[in-house]
Design a protein around this motif. Structure first.
Motif, PDB file in Angstrom:
ATOM      1  N   SER A 166       0.850  -1.350   0.063  1.00  0.00           N
ATOM      2  CA  SER A 166       0.106   0.157  -0.125  1.00  0.00           C
ATOM      3  C   SER A 166       0.859   1.260   0.021  1.00  0.00           C
ATOM      4  N   ILE A 167       2.258   1.114   0.103  1.00  0.00           N
ATOM      5  CA  ILE A 167       3.280   2.457  -0.081  1.00  0.00           C
ATOM      6  C   ILE A 167       2.824   2.969  -1.432  1.00  0.00           C
ATOM      7  N   GLY A 168       2.643   4.350  -1.282  1.00  0.00           N
ATOM      8  CA  GLY A 168       2.442   5.019  -2.655  1.00  0.00           C
ATOM      9  C   GLY A 168       0.974   5.634  -2.349  1.00  0.00           C
ATOM     10  N   GLY A 169       0.116   5.853  -3.418  1.00  0.00           N
ATOM     11  CA  GLY A 169      -1.326   6.422  -3.228  1.00  0.00           C
ATOM     12  C   GLY A 169      -2.281   6.183  -4.068  1.00  0.00           C
ATOM     13  N   ILE A 170      -2.024   5.115  -4.962  1.00  0.00           N
ATOM     14  CA  ILE A 170      -3.046   4.887  -5.898  1.00  0.00           C
ATOM     15  C   ILE A 170      -4.371   3.964  -5.310  1.00  0.00           C
ATOM     16  N   THR A 171      -5.405   4.370  -5.510  1.00  0.00           N
ATOM     17  CA  THR A 171      -6.527   3.651  -4.945  1.00  0.00           C
ATOM     18  C   THR A 171      -7.706   3.760  -5.878  1.00  0.00           C
ATOM     19  N   ASN A 172      -8.570   2.908  -6.053  1.00  0.00           N
ATOM     20  CA  ASN A 172     -10.054   2.969  -6.809  1.00  0.00           C
ATOM     21  C   ASN A 172     -10.786   3.592  -5.793  1.00  0.00           C
ATOM     22  N   LEU A 173     -11.770   4.345  -6.293  1.00  0.00           N
ATOM     23  CA  LEU A 173     -13.002   4.896  -5.877  1.00  0.00           C
ATOM     24  C   LEU A 173     -13.816   3.837  -5.297  1.00  0.00           C
TER      25      LEU A 173
END
Length: 494
Positions: A152-159
Motif C-alpha cells: 500500500s506504499i504510494g497512493g493509488i486507490t480505486n474509488l
C-alpha cells in the motif's frame, strides 16, 4: 541544537478542528498528552490547500509560486486524463537531503508524497507512485531486504462504491496498520538521526467517508455501518502516535504534521462563468444563438448529473466519465466557454472547491489593474440566500511573489465551505454539486502541528505554516536556513 533523533509523522489531510474535537472527547489520549506536555497548533496550508503543492512546500521551504507545482488530480476523471506530474525538479533538494548533507546524520524516509522515483540519500528512502503506475522503490535495497515493504506504499486507490464502503474502511485501516508497523521496524533497524514517514490514508478515508459520518452533511444517509469510521481511523492514528512516543528517549523530538485540513466538501457550486456571461465578460462558444449544439450538450450534461445525484446514482458518474470523450474539458466547461474571446473566466486550478481563481485575458481589457479591481468589487457584492458568496478576494501578488506567480490566476478567492467553483454557463448561478455524494470530504486550510519539545520550534504560533516547516526542521539541527540553496532551482512547466 537537537542531540537526539527527530521523528516526523505526516498524516495527509489531518484537520485541526476535528483533531481538537476528538481530543476533547477523549478519543485521542496520546495526542492529548502530546498537546499538554508539548505544543498543539493549527498548521496553515498553502493556497490552494492541496496535497501536491503543500507537501512540496513542506519538503523544500518554497511556496507554490516559487516551486511552481500547483497541480491537482480529479479522481472522477478517466485514468487517461490523469497526467503524470513531473516532480523531479525538487528531488535531492528536500529537508532530509539538507539535514543529511549538513550534519552527516543518516535518514530514513518512508512514503514522502510525490517524491518518486527515489534518489540516493545517506540512509534509505522508500517511496511508491502516486496517481501513476509503478513499482515501490527503495534507495538502499540492502537495508530493506529483510523487512517486507507493504504493497500500500504510494497512493493509488480505486474509488469505492457504496456497496464497498465497509470493505474500503477495513482495508484502509489495515493498510495504515501495516505501514505503521513497517515504519516502526525501519526506525529500529536503521536507527537514523532523522525519521520521516507519511500516511496518505488519512486523506483518503475522509474524502470517501465524510457524509457517512457527519450528521450535518445534507446527504448523510442515516444510521450506517461506517458512521464511526473517521473516528475509528483517528483512534488508530492516536495509537500509532503512542507507539512512536514509546520509543523516544528524553532527547528525541517527535513532530506530527499534516499538509492541510479536511471537512465537508462543497454541496453546491457557484457558476462564476455564468455570472461573467451575464455581465458580458465571458463569451459562450454558442455566440448569440439560443439553440446551439454546445448549449444542448451543456444542459444535457447538467441534467444527467443532477438526475444521478437526486436518484443516488453517484457510483456511475465516474463510470460515465470514462466513456465520454474529452471528459476533462467538459468538466472545465471548455466546450461552452470561449476562453480566448473572454475578458475573464474561472479556472480549475483548485478544482471544485471553495478556494479558486479567476484568469483575466489581458488582450481583451484596456486597463488590467482597473478591470481586476472592478471584478473583485462586483464579486464581493454577490450574495445567495442572504450570505455573501465570497469570504475574501485578493490579487495573487498579495499572497505570493515567486518567479512562478503567473501560474496563479489573476484573482484568488475563498467561498464558504458549502460552495465550490462551478464551470458551467447557460445555467443557474448556484447549482447542486452532483459529485458531492461520491467524494464528500474536502480540503480545509488548517492542518495539525504537534511537537513534544516546544523549545525546538523556532516559529511563533501565529506563523505556524507549512511554508515554515523546512526552516524550522533545519534549525532543530542548528543549520543556517539562509543558505537554502533549494531556492535557486528551476521548475519547468508541466
Amino acid at each position: 541544537m537537537n542531540k537526539g533523533k527527530l521523528i516526523i509523522l505526516g498524516f495527509d489531510g489531518m484537520d485541526y478542528d476535528l483533531t481538537r474535537e476528538l481530543i476533547e472527547q477523549g478519543e485521542m489520549p496520546n495526542l492529548k498528552r502530546l498537546s499538554t506536555e508539548g505544543q498543539f497548533a493549527p498548521l496553515q496550508s498553502v493556497l490552494p490547500p492541496d496535497s501536491i503543492p503543500a507537501w512540496i512546500t513542506a519538503f523544500t521551504g518554497l511556496d507554490p509560486s516559487e516551486h511552481g507545482i500547483l497541480d491537482h488530480v480529479n479522481y472522477l476523471l478517466p485514468d487517461s486524463d490523469k497526467k503524470s506530474i513531473d516532480t523531479t525538479v525538487f528531488h535531492e533538494k528536500t529537508f532530509w537531503d539538507r539535514i543529511a548533507a549538513d550534519t552527516g546524520k543518516s535518514v530514513c524516509v518512508i512514503n514522502p508524497f510525490m517524491a518518486y522515483p527515489v534518489w540516493p540519500v545517506k540512509g534509505v528512502m522508500v517511496s511508491g507512485p502516486v496517481f501513476i503506475e509503478g513499482e515501490i522503490q527503495s534507495s538502499a535495497p540492502e537495508l530493506t531486504k529483510d523487512i517486507p515493504i507493504p504493497d500500500s506504499i504510494g497512493g493509488i486507490t480505486n474509488l469505492p462504491k457504496k456497496s464497498e464502503i465497509e470493505d474500503f474502511l477495513e482495508h484502509t485501516l489495515q493498510d495504515t496498520r501495516e505501514q505503521a508497523a513497517y515504519g516502526m521496524k525501519m526506525l529500529e533497524s536503521t536507527d537514523p538521526g532523522l525519521f520521516f514517514q507519511t500516511f496518505l490514508t488519512s486523506d483518503r478515508i475522509q474524502h470517501h467517508l465524510w457524509r457517512y459520518c457527519d450528521k450535518t452533511d445534507p446527504t448523510y444517509p442515516g444510521r450506517n455501518p461506517v458512521e464511526n469510521g473517521i473516528t475509528e481511523f483517528f483512534q488508530l492514528v492516536d495509537k500509532i502516535v503512542g507507539d512512536f512516543m514509546a520509543t523516544l528517549s528524553p532527547e528525541d523530538t517527535l513532530l506530527i504534521m499534516s499538509d492541510h485540513g479536511h471537512g465537508i466538501r462543497c454541496t453546491h457550486t457557484f457558476n462564476i462563468n455564468e455570472f461573467f456571461r451575464r455581465k458580458g465578460y465571458v463569451k459562450s462558444t454558442a455566440g448569440n444563438q439560443k439553440l446551439n449544439k454546445n448549449i444542448i450538450i451543456e444542459k444535457l450534461k447538467n441534467r444527467v448529473l443532477r438526475f444521478m445525484n437526486d436518484h443516488d446514482l453517484e457510483d456511475y458518474i465516474s463510470t460515465i466519465a470514462k466513456l465520454v470523450p474529452n471528459a476533462k474539458e467538459m468538466k472545465k466547461g471548455s466546450h461552452i466557454t470561449s476562453h480566448g474571446n473572454s475578458m475573464a473566466y474561472a479556472t480549475d486550478f483548485a478544482g471544485t472547491n471553495p478556494f479558486g481563481g479567476i484568469r483575466i485575458n489581458r488582450e481583451k481589457v484596456k486597463d488590467y489593474t482597473a478591470f481586476r479591481r472592478k471584478l473583485m468589487d462586483e464579486l464581493a457584492d454577490v450574495t445567495h440566500e442572504g450570505e455573501k458568496i465570497f469570504r475574501w478576494l485578493k490579487i495573487r501578488e498579495d499572497i505570493y511573489s515567486g518567479s512562478h506567480i503567473d501560474r496563479y490566476p489573476d484573482i484568488l478567492y475563498e467561498m464558504p465551505p458549502r460552495l465550490g467553483t462551478g464551470f458551467s454557463n447557460h445555467c443557474d448561478l448556484v447549482t447542486v454539486n452532483p459529485t458531492h455524494k461520491k467524494i464528500s470530504g474536502g480540503h480545509k486550510a488548517n492542518g495539525v502541528f504537534f511537537i513534544n519539545h516546544p523549545e525546538h520550534w523556532v516559529v511563533n504560533k501565529s506563523d505556524c505554516k507549512v511554508s515554515n516547516i523546512y526552516a524550522s526542521l533545519l534549525s532543530i539541527f542548528g543549520i543556517n536556513v539562509t543558505n537554502n540553496n533549494s531556492r535557486s532551482f528551476i521548475c519547468t512547466k508541466n
